[in-house]
Design an enzyme around this catalytic site. Structure first.
Site, PDB file in Angstrom:
ATOM      1  N   HIS A 165       0.239  13.752  50.134  1.00 29.07           N
ATOM      2  CA  HIS A 165      -0.210  15.138  50.236  1.00 29.07           C
ATOM      3  C   HIS A 165       0.332  15.978  49.077  1.00 29.07           C
ATOM      4  O   HIS A 165      -0.369  16.844  48.553  1.00 29.07           O
ATOM      5  CB  HIS A 165       0.233  15.738  51.571  1.00 29.07           C
ATOM      6  CG  HIS A 165      -0.266  14.974  52.760  1.00 29.07           C
ATOM      7  ND1 HIS A 165      -1.594  14.975  53.138  1.00 29.07           N
ATOM      8  CD2 HIS A 165       0.378  14.180  53.656  1.00 29.07           C
ATOM      9  CE1 HIS A 165      -1.751  14.222  54.213  1.00 29.07           C
ATOM     10  NE2 HIS A 165      -0.566  13.723  54.551  1.00 29.07           N
ATOM     11  N   ASN A 187      19.266  32.985  47.088  1.00 31.35           N
ATOM     12  CA  ASN A 187      19.029  31.541  47.155  1.00 31.35           C
ATOM     13  C   ASN A 187      18.139  31.071  46.004  1.00 31.35           C
ATOM     14  O   ASN A 187      18.329  29.966  45.471  1.00 31.35           O
ATOM     15  CB  ASN A 187      18.383  31.190  48.491  1.00 31.35           C
ATOM     16  CG  ASN A 187      18.215  29.695  48.671  1.00 31.35           C
ATOM     17  OD1 ASN A 187      19.176  28.959  48.846  1.00 31.35           O
ATOM     18  ND2 ASN A 187      16.975  29.226  48.628  1.00 31.35           N
ATOM     19  N   ARG A 202      20.207  30.533  42.936  1.00 29.72           N
ATOM     20  CA  ARG A 202      21.080  29.358  43.029  1.00 29.72           C
ATOM     21  C   ARG A 202      20.325  28.052  42.874  1.00 29.72           C
ATOM     22  O   ARG A 202      20.898  27.050  42.444  1.00 29.72           O
ATOM     23  CB  ARG A 202      21.820  29.354  44.372  1.00 29.72           C
ATOM     24  CG  ARG A 202      22.884  30.413  44.519  1.00 29.72           C
ATOM     25  CD  ARG A 202      23.767  30.119  45.723  1.00 29.72           C
ATOM     26  NE  ARG A 202      22.997  30.024  46.948  1.00 29.72           N
ATOM     27  CZ  ARG A 202      22.786  31.032  47.785  1.00 29.72           C
ATOM     28  NH1 ARG A 202      23.292  32.227  47.509  1.00 29.72           N
ATOM     29  NH2 ARG A 202      22.085  30.868  48.883  1.00 29.72           N
ATOM     30  N   ASN A 262      17.628  26.840  38.815  1.00 28.72           N
ATOM     31  CA  ASN A 262      18.181  26.063  37.701  1.00 28.72           C
ATOM     32  C   ASN A 262      19.612  25.695  38.066  1.00 28.72           C
ATOM     33  O   ASN A 262      20.545  26.444  37.780  1.00 28.72           O
ATOM     34  CB  ASN A 262      18.125  26.880  36.404  1.00 28.72           C
ATOM     35  CG  ASN A 262      18.481  26.063  35.179  1.00 28.72           C
ATOM     36  OD1 ASN A 262      19.098  25.001  35.287  1.00 28.72           O
ATOM     37  ND2 ASN A 262      18.103  26.543  34.011  1.00 28.72           N
ATOM     38  N   HIS A 304      23.284  27.162  36.868  1.00 26.25           N
ATOM     39  CA  HIS A 304      24.018  27.771  37.977  1.00 26.25           C
ATOM     40  C   HIS A 304      25.394  27.143  38.139  1.00 26.25           C
ATOM     41  O   HIS A 304      26.378  27.850  38.411  1.00 26.25           O
ATOM     42  CB  HIS A 304      23.221  27.634  39.271  1.00 26.25           C
ATOM     43  CG  HIS A 304      23.999  28.016  40.491  1.00 26.25           C
ATOM     44  ND1 HIS A 304      24.667  27.084  41.270  1.00 26.25           N
ATOM     45  CD2 HIS A 304      24.245  29.213  41.061  1.00 26.25           C
ATOM     46  CE1 HIS A 304      25.284  27.704  42.258  1.00 26.25           C
ATOM     47  NE2 HIS A 304      25.041  28.989  42.162  1.00 26.25           N
ATOM     48  N   TYR A 354      31.996  32.813  37.840  1.00 27.71           N
ATOM     49  CA  TYR A 354      32.270  33.293  39.196  1.00 27.71           C
ATOM     50  C   TYR A 354      33.649  32.850  39.681  1.00 27.71           C
ATOM     51  O   TYR A 354      34.486  33.680  40.066  1.00 27.71           O
ATOM     52  CB  TYR A 354      31.179  32.786  40.132  1.00 27.71           C
ATOM     53  CG  TYR A 354      31.326  33.278  41.552  1.00 27.71           C
ATOM     54  CD1 TYR A 354      31.011  34.587  41.884  1.00 27.71           C
ATOM     55  CD2 TYR A 354      31.769  32.432  42.564  1.00 27.71           C
ATOM     56  CE1 TYR A 354      31.143  35.043  43.179  1.00 27.71           C
ATOM     57  CE2 TYR A 354      31.908  32.880  43.860  1.00 27.71           C
ATOM     58  CZ  TYR A 354      31.590  34.187  44.164  1.00 27.71           C
ATOM     59  OH  TYR A 354      31.730  34.632  45.448  1.00 27.71           O
ATOM     60  N   SER A 390      24.252  36.216  32.577  1.00 32.30           N
ATOM     61  CA  SER A 390      22.943  35.569  32.608  1.00 32.30           C
ATOM     62  C   SER A 390      21.860  36.474  32.032  1.00 32.30           C
ATOM     63  O   SER A 390      20.991  36.017  31.275  1.00 32.30           O
ATOM     64  CB  SER A 390      22.600  35.180  34.049  1.00 32.30           C
ATOM     65  OG  SER A 390      21.389  34.472  34.105  1.00 32.30           O
ATOM     66  N   HIS A 440      19.621  35.665  28.713  1.00 35.48           N
ATOM     67  CA  HIS A 440      18.160  35.601  28.771  1.00 35.48           C
ATOM     68  C   HIS A 440      17.525  36.586  27.789  1.00 35.48           C
ATOM     69  O   HIS A 440      16.535  36.248  27.118  1.00 35.48           O
ATOM     70  CB  HIS A 440      17.673  35.895  30.190  1.00 35.48           C
ATOM     71  CG  HIS A 440      17.758  34.726  31.112  1.00 35.48           C
ATOM     72  ND1 HIS A 440      18.927  34.337  31.720  1.00 35.48           N
ATOM     73  CD2 HIS A 440      16.809  33.849  31.547  1.00 35.48           C
ATOM     74  CE1 HIS A 440      18.706  33.281  32.482  1.00 35.48           C
ATOM     75  NE2 HIS A 440      17.431  32.955  32.387  1.00 35.48           N
TER      76      HIS A 440
END
Length: 522
Positions: A119, A389, A392, A395, A399, A407, A430, A434
C-alpha cells in the site's frame, strides 16, 4: 493455559466423535474411523505450534541480547559514566535526560521498512507517475509551440554551472577539516601545556578561516549558480559541525590522558571514517553491517537524481512562468496573496523531494557504502501533531547535534532549570544557520526563513506542544507547512527576479540587505 485448552478441544472433539458414532446413519463406520484421525491431527498441530513458539522465543531472545551488546559497545569508552542525579532532581522544572547520549544501533530507515508494504509502495509509484506526467506535458507543450520533441534542461544546466570549480574548492576545505582538528588534539595530548595550547588554537583558527572564508570568496568572486553554491555551503556547515563534535567528544578524554588515566587518543582512521559517515556525533566505533549492497547504493543515487529532475520540472512549470514577470507588474495585496497560495503546492512538493532525496536516498547511499549500521536519519515526522515533535523527527541527524551540543551543554552551563533558555538557543542557532544557507545559495539577504523559523516556528513550538494529540492537530500542522512553504517559495522567487530586473546602479550595504521586490515594479 495451552495444555488445558488442548485437553478441552480434544474432549470436545472426542465428544463430537462419540455423538456421531451413536447417530443412526448409514456411514457410521466411516465417522468412527475419522474421529481418531482428527484427534491425532489435532495433537500433531499442537506439537508443531509448541515447537514454533519455542523457536521464535529463542530467536527473539538472541536478537535482544545482540541489540543490548551492540548498544553497550556503542558508548564512548573514553568518557566516564555520568554520576546519578541527586534525589528530587527530576522535577517538572528540570531536565531528567541531562546525561542522555546518542546510542547507535543497527536499524533500517523508516521508509525502507514502509516500502515493504504494498500500500505504501503505491504512494511511491504515484509520485513516479507525477514525474512522468511532467515529462509528457513538457514534451507536448514543446511540440505544440515549437514543433519538436526534445526535453530541455536549461534550468538544470544553469543551476549546476561551474560545478568543477566548486569541487576543486571542496578539496582544501576537506584537507583543513581532516588535518587541523586532529593535529590540534595530538598537540594537546603530547606537548607542553603552554606550547600545545597556542599551536592547537592557531591550527583551529586557520581551519575556521579556511572553512568560513574560502567558499564565500569563491562563490562571490566567480558568481557560482545556486546548485554549485549548495555543494559548498552544505559541506562548509557539515565540516564545521563534524569538527566541533570531534573536539567536543575527544578533548575531555585527551585531557584525562594527560593526567595519566590511561585513556587512548582517538585514532586517525576513526576520525577519517567519521568525516564521511552520515552522522554528526563522533564515536570511536559505530555498529557496522556485514557487507555492501551495491544495487541498493545505485538505486538510492538514481532516486536522488530523479528527485533533482523532478524539482527542475516543478520549478520550470509551476514557478518560473508565474514569478518571472511579477516584478514588472504594479504591486497589489491581491497578487501577493494569490502568488503565495499558488506556491503552496510546488513548495510542499519541494519539501518532500528535499526530504526524500537527501535525508533518505543520499544518506542511505553513503551509509550503505560505508556499512554504517544506524540508518535512523529521520522518524515519522508526517504523523506529528505538534511542531515540537516535527522539529525533533524531521532531521534526526541535525537534531542529535543540536540536542547534544546546544541544548544539553546549555543546561550544563545554565542549570537544569533553564530549559526554556536552552530551547531558545537551539532555535536561534538553527534559524541563523538556515538563513545563512539560504543567503549563501541565493546570493542575497532576505530574512524570510529567519522570521518563519525563529519567530513563527518558535511560537508554534511552544503553542503546539506534545500534549496536542489527535487527527485535527496533524491536519493543522500540515496546513501550516503548506502555507509556510508557499510563503518561502513566493517571496524568494519574487526577490530573485526583482534583483535581475532592477539591478542597483551602485552597490551599497543597505542596497544589498534591503529586499528589492518591495520597490521593483516597472
Amino acid at each position: 493455559m495451552e495444555p488445558g485448552g488442548a485437553r478441552l478441544r480434544l474432549q470436545r472433539t472426542e465428544g463430537l466423535g462419540g455423538e456421531r458414532e451413536r447417530q443412526p446413519c448409514g456411514d457410521g463406520n466411516t465417522e468412527t474411523h475419522r474421529a481418531p484421525d482428527l484427534v491425532q491431527w489435532t495433537r500433531h498441530m499442537e506439537a508443531v505450534k509448541a515447537q514454533l513458539l519455542e523457536q521464535a522465543q529463542g530467536q527473539l531472545r538472541e536478537l535482544l541480547d545482540r541489540a543490548m551488546r551492540e548498544a553497550i559497545q556503542s558508548y564512548p569508552s573514553q568518557d566516564k559514566p555520568l554520576p546519578p542525579p541527586p534525589p528530587g532532581s527530576l522535577s517538572r522544572t528540570q531536565e531528567p535526560s541531562l546525561g542522555k547520549q546518542k546510542v547507535f544501533i543497527i536499524r533500517k530507515s523508516l521508509l525502507d521498512e514502509l516500502m515493504e508494504v504494498q500500500h505504501f509502495r503505491t504512494i511511491y509509484h504515484m509520485f513516479i507517475a507525477g514525474l512522468c506526467v511532467f515529462i509528457i506535458s513538457t514534451l507536448a507543450i514543446d511540440f505544440i509551440d515549437e514543433g519538436r520533441l526534445l526535453l530541455e534542461f536549461d534550468l538544470l544546466i544553469f543551476s549546476f554551472g561551474q560545478l568543477p570549480l566548486a569541487l576543486v574548492t571542496w578539496v582544501p576545505m576537506f584537507l583543513s577539516t581532516l588535518l587541523a582538528p586532529y593535529q590540534a588534539l595530538r598537540l594537546w595530548a603530547r606537548g607542553t601545556w603552554t606550547q600545545a595550547t597556542g599551536l592547537g588554537c592557531a591550527l583551529l583558527a586557520a581551519h575556521a578561516v579556511v572553512l568560513c572564508a574560502l567558499p564565500v570568496h569563491v562563490a562571490v568572486e566567480h558568481q557560482l549558480p545556486p546548485a554549485s553554491r549548495c555543494v559548498l555551503v552544505f559541506e562548509q556547515v557539515r565540516f564545521l559541525m563534524k569538527s566541533y563534535s570531534f573536539l567536543r567528544e575527544a578533548v575531555p578524554g585527551t585531557l584525562r590522558a594527560r593526567r595519566g588515566e590511561g585513556i587512548q587518543a582517538p585514532s586517525f582512521s576513526s576520525y577519517l571514517y567519521f568525516l564521511f559517515c552520515p552522522t554528526l556525533i563522533y564515536r570511536e566505533t559505530y555498529p557496522r553491517t556485514p557487507y555492501v549492497r551495491w544495487n541498493y547504493v545505485a538505486k538510492n543515487f538514481a532516486q536522488a537524481l530523479g528527485c533533482v529532475l523532478y524539482a527542475c520540472f516543478i520549478l520550470g512549470r509551476l514557478c518560473v512562468p508565474v514569478f518571472a514577470n511579477m516584478s514588472r507588474e504594479p504591486f497589489s495585496t491581491r497578487a501577493l496573496v494569490l502568488s503565495i497560495l499558488h506556491a503552496t503546492l510546488p513548495g510542499i512538493f519541494m519539501l518532500l523531494l528535499i526530504f526524500f532525496a537527501f535525508l533518505h536516498c543520499w544518506l542511505n547511499a553513503f551509509a550503505e557504502m560505508l556499512r554504517f549500521g544506524d540508518r535512523m536519519f529521520y522518524r515519522d515526522w508526517w504523523n506529528s501533531t505538534s511542531f515540537s515533535n516535527y522539529y525533533r523527527t524531521w532531521n534526526v541527524v541535525v537534531h542529535d547535534w543540536l540536542y547534544s551540543y546546544v541544548y544539553q551543554d546549555g543546561l550544563r552551563l545554565l542549570g537544569a532549570r533553564a530549559r526554556g533558555v536552552a530551547m531558545l538557543g537551539v532555535f536561534l542557532v538553527s534559524a541563523v544557520a538556515h538563513e545563512y544557507i539560504f543567503c549563501f545559495v541565493l546570493g542575497f539577504f532576505y530574512p524570510v526563513m529567519l522570521i518563519l523559523f525563529l519567530v513563527i516556528g518558535g511560537m508554534l513550538n511552544f503553542m503546539m506542544h506534545d500534549q496536542r494529540t489527535g487527527p485535527a492537530w496533524n491536519v493543522l500542522m500540515w496546513t501550516m507547512l503548506f502555507l509556510g512553504q508557499g510563503i518561502q517559495v513566493s517571496l524568494y522567487c519574487q526577490e530573485w527576479y526583482a534583483r535581475r530586473h532592477c539591478p542597483l546602479p551602485q552597490a551599497t550595504f543597505w542596497g544589498l540587505v534591503t529586499p528589492r521586490s518591495w520597490s521593483c515594479h516597472t
